[in-house]
Design a protein around this motif. Structure first.
Motif, mmCIF file in Angstrom:
data_model
loop_
_atom_site.group_PDB
_atom_site.id
_atom_site.type_symbol
_atom_site.label_atom_id
_atom_site.label_comp_id
_atom_site.label_asym_id
_atom_site.label_seq_id
_atom_site.Cartn_x
_atom_site.Cartn_y
_atom_site.Cartn_z
ATOM 1 N N GLY A 4 0.783 -1.230 0.000
ATOM 2 C CA GLY A 4 0.000 0.000 0.000
ATOM 3 C C GLY A 4 0.814 1.278 0.000
ATOM 4 N N SER A 5 2.149 1.170 0.092
ATOM 5 C CA SER A 5 2.978 2.378 0.140
ATOM 6 C C SER A 5 3.468 2.811 -1.237
ATOM 7 C CB SER A 5 4.182 2.158 1.061
ATOM 8 O OG SER A 5 5.043 1.165 0.531
ATOM 9 N N GLN A 6 3.067 2.089 -2.284
ATOM 10 C CA GLN A 6 3.492 2.454 -3.635
ATOM 11 C C GLN A 6 2.357 2.199 -4.629
ATOM 12 O OE1 GLN A 6 7.593 1.686 -5.175
ATOM 13 N NE2 GLN A 6 6.567 0.238 -6.550
ATOM 14 N N ARG A 57 8.421 9.213 -7.149
ATOM 15 C CA ARG A 57 7.717 10.476 -6.880
ATOM 16 C C ARG A 57 6.720 10.289 -5.743
ATOM 17 N NH1 ARG A 57 5.508 12.961 -12.041
ATOM 18 N NH2 ARG A 57 7.575 13.930 -12.047
ATOM 19 N N THR A 58 6.734 11.181 -4.779
ATOM 20 C CA THR A 58 5.771 11.141 -3.682
ATOM 21 C C THR A 58 4.427 11.643 -4.187
ATOM 22 O OG1 THR A 58 7.559 11.555 -2.086
ATOM 23 C CG2 THR A 58 5.302 11.901 -1.321
ATOM 24 N N VAL A 59 3.393 10.788 -4.078
ATOM 25 C CA VAL A 59 2.081 11.133 -4.643
ATOM 26 C C VAL A 59 0.979 11.205 -3.592
ATOM 27 C CG1 VAL A 59 2.621 10.217 -6.930
ATOM 28 C CG2 VAL A 59 1.641 8.693 -5.196
ATOM 29 N N GLY A 60 1.295 10.930 -2.331
ATOM 30 C CA GLY A 60 0.271 10.971 -1.293
ATOM 31 C C GLY A 60 0.819 10.482 0.024
ATOM 32 N N ALA A 61 -0.090 10.166 0.941
ATOM 33 C CA ALA A 61 0.311 9.687 2.260
ATOM 34 C C ALA A 61 -0.714 8.696 2.779
ATOM 35 C CB ALA A 61 0.464 10.850 3.233
ATOM 36 N N LEU A 62 -0.269 7.745 3.589
ATOM 37 C CA LEU A 62 -1.161 6.795 4.238
ATOM 38 C C LEU A 62 -1.821 7.456 5.443
ATOM 39 C CD1 LEU A 62 1.190 3.658 4.173
ATOM 40 C CD2 LEU A 62 -0.742 4.127 2.653
ATOM 41 N N ASP A 63 -2.775 6.751 6.049
ATOM 42 C CA ASP A 63 -3.467 7.306 7.212
ATOM 43 C C ASP A 63 -2.515 7.592 8.368
ATOM 44 O OD1 ASP A 63 -5.844 7.154 5.832
ATOM 45 O OD2 ASP A 63 -6.431 5.212 6.700
ATOM 46 N N ASN A 64 -1.419 6.798 8.456
ATOM 47 C CA ASN A 64 -0.463 7.007 9.551
ATOM 48 C C ASN A 64 0.584 8.072 9.225
ATOM 49 O OD1 ASN A 64 1.171 5.738 7.691
ATOM 50 N ND2 ASN A 64 1.527 3.901 8.925
ATOM 51 N N GLY A 65 0.459 8.712 8.055
ATOM 52 C CA GLY A 65 1.373 9.777 7.679
ATOM 53 C C GLY A 65 2.543 9.344 6.834
ATOM 54 N N PRO A 95 4.640 8.277 3.648
ATOM 55 C CA PRO A 95 4.437 8.690 2.258
ATOM 56 C C PRO A 95 4.095 7.535 1.337
ATOM 57 C CG PRO A 95 6.770 8.649 2.781
ATOM 58 C CD PRO A 95 6.053 8.415 4.074
ATOM 59 N N VAL A 96 3.350 7.850 0.283
ATOM 60 C CA VAL A 96 3.042 6.906 -0.792
ATOM 61 C C VAL A 96 3.746 7.413 -2.045
ATOM 62 C CG1 VAL A 96 1.230 5.912 -2.245
ATOM 63 C CG2 VAL A 96 0.812 6.290 0.197
ATOM 64 N N SER A 97 4.462 6.531 -2.731
ATOM 65 C CA SER A 97 5.222 6.944 -3.903
ATOM 66 C C SER A 97 4.789 6.167 -5.144
ATOM 67 C CB SER A 97 6.724 6.731 -3.667
ATOM 68 O OG SER A 97 7.007 5.349 -3.506
ATOM 69 N N GLN A 98 5.226 6.639 -6.282
ATOM 70 C CA GLN A 98 5.020 5.934 -7.551
ATOM 71 C C GLN A 98 6.267 6.130 -8.404
ATOM 72 O OE1 GLN A 98 2.141 7.450 -10.437
ATOM 73 N NE2 GLN A 98 1.523 5.349 -10.914
ATOM 74 N N ASN A 99 6.768 5.036 -8.963
ATOM 75 C CA ASN A 99 7.925 5.122 -9.846
ATOM 76 C C ASN A 99 7.486 5.689 -11.194
ATOM 77 O OD1 ASN A 99 10.010 4.004 -8.155
ATOM 78 N ND2 ASN A 99 9.011 2.016 -8.384
ATOM 79 N N LEU A 134 15.900 4.564 7.423
ATOM 80 C CA LEU A 134 16.127 4.847 6.012
ATOM 81 C C LEU A 134 14.864 5.363 5.346
ATOM 82 C CD1 LEU A 134 18.220 1.674 5.053
ATOM 83 C CD2 LEU A 134 19.004 3.833 6.021
ATOM 84 N N SER A 135 13.717 4.942 5.859
ATOM 85 C CA SER A 135 12.418 5.395 5.355
ATOM 86 C C SER A 135 11.582 5.862 6.531
ATOM 87 C CB SER A 135 11.690 4.260 4.616
ATOM 88 O OG SER A 135 12.444 3.807 3.518
ATOM 89 N N TYR A 136 10.846 6.943 6.335
ATOM 90 C CA TYR A 136 10.048 7.512 7.414
ATOM 91 C C TYR A 136 9.045 6.496 7.943
ATOM 92 C CZ TYR A 136 7.081 10.736 10.004
ATOM 93 O OH TYR A 136 6.369 11.359 10.996
ATOM 94 N N GLY A 137 9.036 6.319 9.276
ATOM 95 C CA GLY A 137 8.088 5.414 9.899
ATOM 96 C C GLY A 137 8.572 3.990 10.026
ATOM 97 N N TYR A 138 9.803 3.716 9.570
ATOM 98 C CA TYR A 138 10.339 2.355 9.638
ATOM 99 C C TYR A 138 11.717 2.377 10.287
ATOM 100 C CZ TYR A 138 6.577 1.236 6.401
ATOM 101 O OH TYR A 138 5.345 1.093 5.808
ATOM 102 N N PRO A 139 11.791 2.478 11.628
ATOM 103 C CA PRO A 139 13.093 2.499 12.314
ATOM 104 C C PRO A 139 13.824 1.174 12.138
ATOM 105 C CG PRO A 139 11.300 2.265 13.899
ATOM 106 C CD PRO A 139 10.659 2.550 12.580
#
Length: 282
Positions: A82-84, A128-136, A138-142, A263-268
């Motif tokens: 769901g993140s891409q 490219r960042t195209v949106g965000a999930l409910d938890n904030g 980012p959602v991207s698309q290549n 390395l990615s926001y929300g994934y320590p």
């Protein structure tokens, strides 16, 4: 001494079938089995280079090449939980790459290398960042962007100050810029600065080897709009003991200083971790 090197290759890719069960990436219909567009691609690449040895153990290498990188199945079809957003029509990227490298070996104890490069990229694959999930998160698309330039340099050395001890380090700097007219988006997941250093100590009387290394990573963009992950440094160590002929016991520690980083926001990433292993060599 002067040597010339040339090469060429032809590659093609033809997808036979691509399917997924879930929410349709275009219609939004849920719980369906659907087909992705298949697509195909091909590329003819070539390379030329000159190797000059002005004196013994000193080499200068200059090269120019045209390279192609087919978009991977993951880049085209994966939704990454769901993140891409999938992009089956993602095209391959093509690069004109130029490189100059100088390497030298001084006796049996010291060697080093310096390299610089410029890559002019067409249809660069870009997250490219195209949106965000409910938890904030980012959602991207290549997607493909028109033009990009990747340039930088690398430094490396190896040194053996005493018998059974080896030191080494390598540093790289890369600058990735979107050169499409009217655009200034940020390439993600690649730090500008990266440094790695290591020490290897062998103790023959104890049949043991100790490896300690340090990794430093500079800031990197996590979204194409400019959000960044902070720099971080990791220290790792590994002790290997030869118990009997062919049998080794390993004990290692990663992130010895227990640094917090991501390395990615929300994934320590994980903190200090340990690993043990028993290896047998036939």
């Amino acid at each position: 001494m002067i040597k010339a090197v040339v090469g060429a290759s032809y590659n093609s890719r033809n997808n036979i079938k691509a399917q997924e069960y879930g929410t349709h990436f275009e219609t939004g219909e849920k719980n369906v089995l659907y087909d992705f567009p298949k697509g195909s691609d091909h590329a003819f690449d070539y390379k030329g280079g000159i190797i000059v040895e002005p004196v013994k153990n000193h080499l200068i290498t200059l090269s120019a090449s045209k390279r192609s990188r087919f978009a991977s199945q993951k880049e085209r079809y994966s939704s990454r939980f769901g993140s891409q957003v999938p992009n089956p029509d993602l095209k391959s990227e093509y690069t004109w790459a130029y490189d100059i490298t100088y390497s030298a070996k001084l006796g049996n104890k010291f060697n080093y290398e310096v390299s610089g490069f410029i890559n002019n990229v067409k249809d660069a694959i870009f997250a490219r960042t195209v949106g965000a999930l409910d938890n904030g998160n980012p959602v991207s698309q290549n997607v493909n962007i028109g033009k990009a330039v990747f340039q930088g340099y690398e430094l490396a050395f190896g040194y053996m100050p005493i018998k059974n001890m080896t030191l080494g380090a390598n540093y790289s700097y890369i600058d990735m810029k979107d050169k499409t007219e009217g655009s200034n988006e940020k390439f993600t997941d690649v730090p500008n600065h990266k440094l790695m250093a290591y020490t290897k100590l062998e103790v023959p009387k104890l049949r043991s080897t100790l490896n300690v290394n340090m990794e430093f990573y500079g800031k990197r963009y996590t979204t194409s709009t400019g959000d960044q992950a902070p720099e971080f440094t990791l220290v790792n160590a590994k002790l290997s003991v030869n118990i009997v002929k062919g049998v080794n016991f390993d004990f290692g520690v990663r992130n010895l200083l227990d640094r917090d980083y991501y390395l990615s926001y929300g994934y320590p990433k994980e903190g200090r971790s340990f690993i043990t292993a028993l290896r047998y060599h036939f």
